[in-house]
Write a protein that holds these residues in place. Structure first.
Motif, PDB file in Angstrom:
ATOM      1  N   ASP A  28     -70.230 -12.843  35.259  1.00 50.79           N
ATOM      2  CA  ASP A  28     -68.992 -12.901  34.485  1.00 50.79           C
ATOM      3  C   ASP A  28     -68.064 -11.765  34.898  1.00 50.79           C
ATOM      4  N   LYS A  29     -68.643 -10.571  35.057  1.00 51.39           N
ATOM      5  CA  LYS A  29     -67.835  -9.410  35.380  1.00 51.39           C
ATOM      6  C   LYS A  29     -67.168  -9.547  36.741  1.00 51.39           C
ATOM      7  N   LYS A  30     -67.883 -10.102  37.699  1.00 51.88           N
ATOM      8  CA  LYS A  30     -67.319 -10.285  39.028  1.00 51.88           C
ATOM      9  C   LYS A  30     -66.185 -11.299  39.021  1.00 51.88           C
ATOM     10  N   ALA A  31     -66.260 -12.245  38.108  1.00 54.04           N
ATOM     11  CA  ALA A  31     -65.277 -13.328  38.086  1.00 54.04           C
ATOM     12  C   ALA A  31     -63.943 -12.890  37.502  1.00 54.04           C
ATOM     13  N   PHE A 156     -50.999  -3.443  29.430  1.00 55.72           N
ATOM     14  CA  PHE A 156     -52.416  -3.689  29.188  1.00 55.72           C
ATOM     15  C   PHE A 156     -53.291  -3.385  30.396  1.00 55.72           C
ATOM     16  N   LYS A 157     -52.690  -3.154  31.556  1.00 57.99           N
ATOM     17  CA  LYS A 157     -53.475  -2.767  32.729  1.00 57.99           C
ATOM     18  C   LYS A 157     -53.656  -1.249  32.806  1.00 57.99           C
ATOM     19  N   ASN A 158     -52.955  -0.535  31.931  1.00 56.13           N
ATOM     20  CA  ASN A 158     -53.115   0.908  31.829  1.00 56.13           C
ATOM     21  C   ASN A 158     -54.183   1.186  30.776  1.00 56.13           C
ATOM     22  N   MET A 159     -55.289   1.784  31.184  1.00 51.43           N
ATOM     23  CA  MET A 159     -56.417   1.952  30.276  1.00 51.43           C
ATOM     24  C   MET A 159     -56.074   2.818  29.068  1.00 51.43           C
ATOM     25  N   GLN A 212     -63.766  -4.077  32.946  1.00 46.85           N
ATOM     26  CA  GLN A 212     -64.931  -3.649  33.713  1.00 46.85           C
ATOM     27  C   GLN A 212     -64.903  -2.129  33.815  1.00 46.85           C
ATOM     28  N   ILE A 213     -65.446  -1.505  32.832  1.00 43.80           N
ATOM     29  CA  ILE A 213     -65.454  -0.050  32.758  1.00 43.80           C
ATOM     30  C   ILE A 213     -66.736   0.374  32.066  1.00 43.80           C
ATOM     31  N   SER A 214     -67.288   1.512  32.482  1.00 37.75           N
ATOM     32  CA  SER A 214     -68.528   1.971  31.872  1.00 37.75           C
ATOM     33  C   SER A 214     -68.258   2.523  30.482  1.00 37.75           C
ATOM     34  N   LYS A 215     -69.288   2.538  29.668  1.00 39.22           N
ATOM     35  CA  LYS A 215     -69.149   3.047  28.309  1.00 39.22           C
ATOM     36  C   LYS A 215     -68.709   4.507  28.295  1.00 39.22           C
ATOM     37  N   PRO A 216     -69.309   5.397  29.131  1.00 39.23           N
ATOM     38  CA  PRO A 216     -68.846   6.795  29.138  1.00 39.23           C
ATOM     39  C   PRO A 216     -67.370   6.930  29.527  1.00 39.23           C
ATOM     40  N   GLU A 217     -66.924   6.126  30.494  1.00 39.08           N
ATOM     41  CA  GLU A 217     -65.520   6.169  30.896  1.00 39.08           C
ATOM     42  C   GLU A 217     -64.617   5.747  29.746  1.00 39.08           C
ATOM     43  N   ALA A 218     -65.007   4.676  29.068  1.00 32.35           N
ATOM     44  CA  ALA A 218     -64.201   4.186  27.944  1.00 32.35           C
ATOM     45  C   ALA A 218     -64.141   5.228  26.831  1.00 32.35           C
ATOM     46  N   ILE A 219     -65.266   5.876  26.555  1.00 32.75           N
ATOM     47  CA  ILE A 219     -65.303   6.908  25.516  1.00 32.75           C
ATOM     48  C   ILE A 219     -64.376   8.058  25.873  1.00 32.75           C
TER      49      ILE A 219
END
Length: 260
Positions: A28-31, A156-159, A212-219
């Motif tokens: 799913d993530k790759k798609a 929305f493309k800016n995190m 598609q971002i890791s949990k630590p990055e999102a935090i």
């Protein structure tokens, strides 16, 4: 309501159930570089599966749509917080037309709604948000994103932008002490932090659901923008002073239904 036939991308913001955000597969993530295929009807990829039809999970999309649209109408007519957001959007030059800007659709079961900035349209997941209270929560949440996109030129493309609007939506429409308790973010010794922790948790799972971002990055991103975005109560904050009775009722309803 009009059913949108084509869309170039899935909604960039999704209202997600926290426990379901980790169930997406690597395929799913790759798609989906900017999110997952959470809105198959919007993409034209939905078709009822025979096994789901046999167990009654699918095959009643027409009935579901009518019920959803009725619930949307009732919320727009009667919900204090939805009416406040409708007025705020109109006063900002972004009036909401139910037939154009709100669409009931079949979604992945991990989300209850979303906002598509490409079409400036709120998606209410008719197969998930089956009760009026749930629809109210979706509309209030997604109208915050719509307001931010209209008034603040949200990208929305800016995190950082995405994290900020998710913080605001969680702060203004979802979190109460009881919802924080249900997520494990509150205790009797941490009452003062309960609301902020609830907002951070809700925003985190919403971001992880569509990026598609890791949990630590999102935090890290959420923590960076949190002070400014948590303090931004527009457009609801200024209206609390004008009509505290309506807003007290609106916040109680939004908090109760936010995690329905």
């Amino acid at each position: 309501m009009e059913q949108n036939a084509k869309a170039s991308e899935v909604p960039k913001s999704a209202e997600v159930k926290p426990e379901d955000s980790s169930t997406k597969s690597n395929e799913d993530k790759k798609a989906e570089p900017w999110g997952y295929d959470l809105y198959p009807e919007r993409r034209g990829t939905f078709s009822p599966k025979l096994t789901n039809v046999l167990i009654g999970k699918e095959g009643k999309e027409g009935i579901e749509k009518m019920k959803c649209e009725k619930n949307v109408y009732e919320c727009v007519k009667n919900s204090p917080i939805v009416k406040i957001m409708m007025r705020a959007l109109k006063s900002s030059g972004c009036a909401v037309d139910l037939r154009r800007h709100i669409s009931c659709e079949v979604c992945d079961y991990s989300v209850s709604g979303g906002y598509d900035p490409e079409l400036n349209q709120i998606v209410v997941c008719q197969n998930v948000s089956t009760r009026q209270g749930m629809v109210q929560g979706v509309l209030a949440h997604e109208m915050i994103h719509m307001f931010d996109y209209c008034r603040n030129q949200l990208d929305f493309k800016n995190m950082e932008h995405l994290a900020c609007t998710e913080i605001r939506a969680a702060n203004l429409t979802h979190c109460s002490f009881m919802s924080a308790w249900s997520q494990g973010d509150a205790s009797y010794t941490r009452i003062k932090k309960a609301h902020q922790d609830c907002v951070k948790t809700k925003a985190l799972y919403s971001v992880l659901a569509v990026r598609q971002i890791s949990k630590p990055e999102a935090i890290d991103i959420i923590e960076k923008v949190f002070p400014k975005c948590y303090a931004d109560l527009e457009p609801i904050g200024r209206r609390i002073r004008r009509n505290s009775e309506d807003m007290t009722r609106a916040f109680k309803e939004a908090s109760y239904y936010g995690y329905d």
